[in-house]
Design a protein around this motif. Structure first.
Motif, PDB file in Angstrom:
ATOM      1  N   VAL A   1       5.940  27.936  -1.876  1.00  0.00           N
ATOM      2  CA  VAL A   1       5.578  27.675  -0.612  1.00  0.00           C
ATOM      3  C   VAL A   1       4.205  27.328  -0.517  1.00  0.00           C
ATOM      4  N   ARG A   2       3.153  27.810  -1.253  1.00  0.00           N
ATOM      5  CA  ARG A   2       1.856  27.491  -1.294  1.00  0.00           C
ATOM      6  C   ARG A   2       1.712  25.959  -1.903  1.00  0.00           C
ATOM      7  N   SER A   3       2.642  25.725  -2.678  1.00  0.00           N
ATOM      8  CA  SER A   3       2.688  24.184  -3.393  1.00  0.00           C
ATOM      9  C   SER A   3       3.283  23.192  -2.503  1.00  0.00           C
ATOM     10  N   LEU A   4       3.970  23.577  -1.332  1.00  0.00           N
ATOM     11  CA  LEU A   4       4.502  22.623  -0.275  1.00  0.00           C
ATOM     12  C   LEU A   4       6.208  22.152  -1.072  1.00  0.00           C
TER      13      LEU A   4
ATOM     14  N   ARG B   1       0.910  -1.175  -0.009  1.00  0.00           N
ATOM     15  CA  ARG B   1       0.024   0.006  -0.073  1.00  0.00           C
ATOM     16  C   ARG B   1       0.985   1.201   0.034  1.00  0.00           C
ATOM     17  N   VAL B   2       0.633   2.231  -0.863  1.00  0.00           N
ATOM     18  CA  VAL B   2       1.312   3.414  -1.004  1.00  0.00           C
ATOM     19  C   VAL B   2       0.500   4.368   0.038  1.00  0.00           C
ATOM     20  N   THR B   3       1.191   4.773   0.941  1.00  0.00           N
ATOM     21  CA  THR B   3       0.557   5.716   2.124  1.00  0.00           C
ATOM     22  C   THR B   3       0.902   6.958   1.932  1.00  0.00           C
ATOM     23  N   ARG B   4       1.987   7.474   1.214  1.00  0.00           N
ATOM     24  CA  ARG B   4       2.477   8.982   1.050  1.00  0.00           C
ATOM     25  C   ARG B   4       3.228   8.907  -0.427  1.00  0.00           C
ATOM     26  N   TYR B   5       3.045  10.039  -0.997  1.00  0.00           N
ATOM     27  CA  TYR B   5       3.745  10.352  -2.282  1.00  0.00           C
ATOM     28  C   TYR B   5       3.807  11.515  -2.532  1.00  0.00           C
ATOM     29  N   VAL B   6       4.870  12.301  -2.135  1.00  0.00           N
ATOM     30  CA  VAL B   6       4.714  13.627  -1.873  1.00  0.00           C
ATOM     31  C   VAL B   6       6.156  14.468  -2.593  1.00  0.00           C
ATOM     32  N   PRO B   7       6.357  15.394  -2.855  1.00  0.00           N
ATOM     33  CA  PRO B   7       7.709  16.033  -3.125  1.00  0.00           C
ATOM     34  C   PRO B   7       8.425  16.500  -1.707  1.00  0.00           C
ATOM     35  N   VAL B   8       9.731  16.417  -1.796  1.00  0.00           N
ATOM     36  CA  VAL B   8      10.218  16.651  -0.768  1.00  0.00           C
ATOM     37  C   VAL B   8      10.769  18.069  -0.565  1.00  0.00           C
ATOM     38  N   ALA B   9      10.133  18.767   0.326  1.00  0.00           N
ATOM     39  CA  ALA B   9      10.218  20.156   0.334  1.00  0.00           C
ATOM     40  C   ALA B   9      11.714  20.554   0.689  1.00  0.00           C
ATOM     41  N   ASP B  10      12.034  21.680   0.093  1.00  0.00           N
ATOM     42  CA  ASP B  10      13.484  22.220   0.090  1.00  0.00           C
ATOM     43  C   ASP B  10      14.410  21.530  -0.474  1.00  0.00           C
ATOM     44  N   SER B  11      14.351  20.337  -1.125  1.00  0.00           N
ATOM     45  CA  SER B  11      15.270  19.586  -1.671  1.00  0.00           C
ATOM     46  C   SER B  11      15.904  20.233  -2.925  1.00  0.00           C
ATOM     47  N   GLY B  12      14.768  20.891  -3.598  1.00  0.00           N
ATOM     48  CA  GLY B  12      15.442  21.466  -5.076  1.00  0.00           C
ATOM     49  C   GLY B  12      16.213  22.898  -4.576  1.00  0.00           C
TER      50      GLY B  12
ATOM     51  N   TYR C   1      16.155  32.204  -0.055  1.00  0.00           N
ATOM     52  CA  TYR C   1      15.810  33.417  -1.079  1.00  0.00           C
ATOM     53  C   TYR C   1      15.542  34.782  -0.542  1.00  0.00           C
ATOM     54  N   GLY C   2      15.702  34.769   0.828  1.00  0.00           N
ATOM     55  CA  GLY C   2      15.352  36.131   1.449  1.00  0.00           C
ATOM     56  C   GLY C   2      13.966  36.388   1.443  1.00  0.00           C
ATOM     57  N   VAL C   3      13.064  35.597   1.210  1.00  0.00           N
ATOM     58  CA  VAL C   3      11.511  36.070   0.839  1.00  0.00           C
ATOM     59  C   VAL C   3      10.838  35.710   2.060  1.00  0.00           C
ATOM     60  N   VAL C   4      10.001  36.727   2.867  1.00  0.00           N
ATOM     61  CA  VAL C   4       9.195  36.550   3.933  1.00  0.00           C
ATOM     62  C   VAL C   4       8.085  36.074   3.447  1.00  0.00           C
ATOM     63  N   VAL C   5       7.299  35.080   3.674  1.00  0.00           N
ATOM     64  CA  VAL C   5       5.791  34.660   3.386  1.00  0.00           C
ATOM     65  C   VAL C   5       5.111  34.436   4.780  1.00  0.00           C
ATOM     66  N   ASP C   6       3.793  35.245   4.662  1.00  0.00           N
ATOM     67  CA  ASP C   6       2.983  35.339   5.968  1.00  0.00           C
ATOM     68  C   ASP C   6       2.142  33.941   5.903  1.00  0.00           C
ATOM     69  N   ALA C   7       1.416  33.726   7.021  1.00  0.00           N
ATOM     70  CA  ALA C   7       0.777  32.539   7.183  1.00  0.00           C
ATOM     71  C   ALA C   7      -0.286  32.229   5.997  1.00  0.00           C
ATOM     72  N   GLY C   8      -0.792  33.236   5.306  1.00  0.00           N
ATOM     73  CA  GLY C   8      -1.620  33.173   4.256  1.00  0.00           C
ATOM     74  C   GLY C   8      -1.090  32.673   2.792  1.00  0.00           C
ATOM     75  N   GLY C   9       0.470  32.775   3.003  1.00  0.00           N
ATOM     76  CA  GLY C   9       1.137  32.224   1.842  1.00  0.00           C
ATOM     77  C   GLY C   9       1.264  33.668   0.879  1.00  0.00           C
ATOM     78  N   ALA C  10       1.085  34.828   1.334  1.00  0.00           N
ATOM     79  CA  ALA C  10       1.493  35.880   0.757  1.00  0.00           C
ATOM     80  C   ALA C  10       2.851  36.594   1.265  1.00  0.00           C
ATOM     81  N   VAL C  11       3.430  37.424   0.116  1.00  0.00           N
ATOM     82  CA  VAL C  11       4.866  37.928   0.127  1.00  0.00           C
ATOM     83  C   VAL C  11       4.585  39.218   1.213  1.00  0.00           C
ATOM     84  N   ASP C  12       5.597  39.420   2.130  1.00  0.00           N
ATOM     85  CA  ASP C  12       5.699  40.642   2.897  1.00  0.00           C
ATOM     86  C   ASP C  12       6.759  41.203   2.222  1.00  0.00           C
TER      87      ASP C  12
END
Length: 594
Positions: free
Chosen positions: A530-533, A419-430, A544-555
């Motif tokens: 970030v929104r795409s995980l 059974r495949v229980t999880r199949y996702v990109p590895v965040a920050d691996s790029g 990247y020096g980018v500050v993203v708020d809890a809603g996924g928007a750039v500050d």
């Protein structure tokens, strides 16, 4: 004879369609998931001299015909899989290759050929890709060039002997017949072309297509390959036996229209199975397709590349091992081969520069006996991040081979006790960059039956490097989670690890390096990642020096201030970022996880 342009175009496009029809016939007729679902098969159509006119991997036919002393007739089908007897055209025993001569009336007009990855060809582990073998004798049955069909008659005795040495005889037989059917499809279509245009125009078109590729590639070499030698070094983690890392060294330069490719300085062949038995013709073809795909995909990929390159492969090295060196996991070196090409050629030709990719052909084999006392063997190739490059971001969780596909989860769960229980990109691996490297993937398998599994991967102790200011990509990792919750980290290469129902295995592949200054990447693109995980908020801020708020928007205000501070602290951009220092290779010890 000469051939006019419209006729040449008609024959060229007809042959390209033949190549894709061969693919489709094989996929529909094959039984194994390796070919039917993942498309691990490669076709080609050759002229009567054995030169590839259309296809992917380049012709091995002249050497095979020579071994048969030229005795090739209508109705024959030649089968082989031996990396040494084929002079490195087939690079491990799992790849079965068939060759079929094509006759028009009484005239030998060409060849069709296909090879595909068989589920199992014997050897000491299920799937036949061994980590701790020290010779090819341990990797499965070696088939010399034989006529498996002679004059239209199947050699059943030979086939029975061959299938008797596989754990998956039914799948192997089905896949073999599919490869033969693909070759017969090409035979039918080539005969139709000769009937329509004539045999002489057909042969003239084949010669013209090969010559056209030679001339076009010569122009690319003159434009993009420097006359001054350029050298690059990369590393393969290990050979599965605790040895490594292994160095691969490439030097490239141009003399006239010829690109010289010299692998002198590459480490000696490994004791384990990562050796890559490549011949100079195949090496030339890989360089040719690199230039074609980078600069002019309209160029037809064929044996016209052979006169454009001169290759040096030191004997006894990782790239030219002496018999009987083990070779079943040669793709760890094979894929690093492409990274070295980019690292060398990109130093003097920025248009060629791209970062390093996930650097292997990760595979997973789970086998055993199910509740109905039937043997099962599940084999899957996994993918990782492709490099960031000048044209854009690298692809996430993609294969180095463009036509490969991942095995659908529905297929896996319908046919195997998994059974495949999880199949996702590895965040920050790029790797971070103006153009981001592709991410690796995380796939979690839950075992529904007792059995054993074998894995092979790389880039677990070295990073895929970044280029032109881009950051290195993330490493891969492996984790076994027992049914009782106990977690056991594993090395990237493991043979025959026993598991029970309820155990889970987490397979994470490496990402890829980034291209260009990550502080120049548009902030909104970082936020979209970030929104795409694909990137975490911490990764967006730190890399990247980018500050993203809890809603996924750039500050915007905080981002501008942070990027200014990071630029001041960083200084100039490095041409390469190799990431953290290499770790130490680890040999799997089954007693640790018993």
């Amino acid at each position: 004879m000469t051939i006019d342009g419209p006729t040449l175009d008609l024959i060229e496009n007809a042959l390209l369609n033949v190549r894709f029809e061969m693919d489709e016939v094989v996929r529909r007729a094959a039984m194994s998931p390796m070919i039917r679902e993942q498309h691990d098969e490669f076709p080609m159509v050759c002229d009567r001299h054995g030169r590839m006119v259309v296809g992917q991997f380049g012709s091995y036919i002249p050497g095979i015909v020579e071994r048969l002393r030229g005795d090739v007739r209508r109705g024959d089908v030649i089968l082989f899989n031996d990396p040494y007897l084929s002079q490195g055209s087939i690079t491990h025993c799992n790849d079965w290759c068939v060759v079929m001569p094509i006759f028009f009336e009484d005239r030998h007009i060409g060849f069709s050929s296909m090879f595909g990855h068989m589920m199992d060809v014997g050897g000491k582990v299920a799937g036949s890709q061994v980590n701790d073998a020290t010779s090819i004798w341990e990797e499965g049955l070696r088939i010399p060039p034989i006529k498996i069909v002679e004059g239209g008659v199947l050699n059943r005795t030979a086939l029975d002997v061959i299938l008797n040495n596989s754990r998956t005889p039914d799948m192997n037989e089905s896949d073999l017949m599919a490869l033969i059917a693909g070759c017969r499809t090409a035979e039918t279509r080539v005969i139709e072309l000769c009937t329509r245009f004539g045999a002489d125009p057909y042969e003239a078109a084949c010669a013209a297509l090969i010559e056209r590729t030679r001339v076009a590639l010569g122009a690319l070499v003159r434009r993009y390959i420097p006359e001054e030698p350029v050298t690059f070094t990369d590393w393969v983690d290990d050979d599965g036996m605790g040895n490594g890392p292994f160095r691969i060294v490439l030097t490239v330069w141009r003399e006239g229209d010829v690109c010289h490719v010299d692998w002198t300085g590459t480490d000696a062949q490994a004791p384990g199975t990562i050796n890559f038995r490549i011949n100079d013709g195949l090496c030339k073809l890989f360089f040719g397709i690199y230039l074609i795909m980078a600069f002019d995909p309209s160029i037809l990929f064929n044996d016209g590349v052979r006169d454009v390159f001169d290759v040096t492969l030191p004997e006894g090295s990782l790239l030219n091992p002496r018999f009987p060196a083990a070779v079943s996991n040669r793709l760890n070196v094979h894929v690093r081969f492409f990274d070295c090409m980019s690292g060398a050629m990109g130093q003097r030709a920025p248009d060629l520069a791209m970062a390093a990719g996930y650097g292997a052909s990760p595979y997973f084999v789970f086998s055993g006996t199910d509740d109905h006392d039937r043997y099962f063997q599940f084999v899957e190739l996994l993918f990782g991040g492709l490099p960031g490059r000048q044209r854009g971001d690298g692809l996430d969780g993609h294969s180095w081979w463009p036509l490969f596909r991942t095995t659908p989860v529905e297929y896996t769960e319908a046919h195997y006790p998994v059974r495949v229980t999880r199949y996702v990109p590895v965040a920050d691996s790029g790797g971070a960059g103006l153009h981001r490297g592709g991410t690796g993937v995380e796939k979690t398998y839950e075992f529904l039956s007792a059995g054993v599994f074998t894995i092979n991967d790389d880039r677990a102790i070295t990073n895929p490097w970044g280029v032109a200011g881009g950051r290195a990509g993330g490493r891969g990792s492996k984790l076994l989670v027992r049914a009782d919750g106990r977690e056991v980290p594993l090395p990237s290469k493991v043979d025959n690890l026993a598991v029970e129902p309820g155990d889970r295995f987490v397979f994470r592949t490496a990402g890829a390096g980034g291209w260009g200054d990550p502080l120049e990447r548009p902030a909104e693109r970082v936020a979209a990642d970030v929104r795409s995980l694909i990137v975490t908020p911490d990764g967006a801020r730190d890399d990247y020096g980018v500050v993203v708020d809890a809603g996924g928007a750039v500050d915007d205000e905080q981002t501008a201030a942070l990027r200014t501070r990071l630029r001041e602290r960083r200084g100039g951009l490095a041409p390469f970022d190799f990431g953290d220092p290499p770790g130490r290779p680890e040999r799997f010890d089954a007693s640790v996880v018993a």
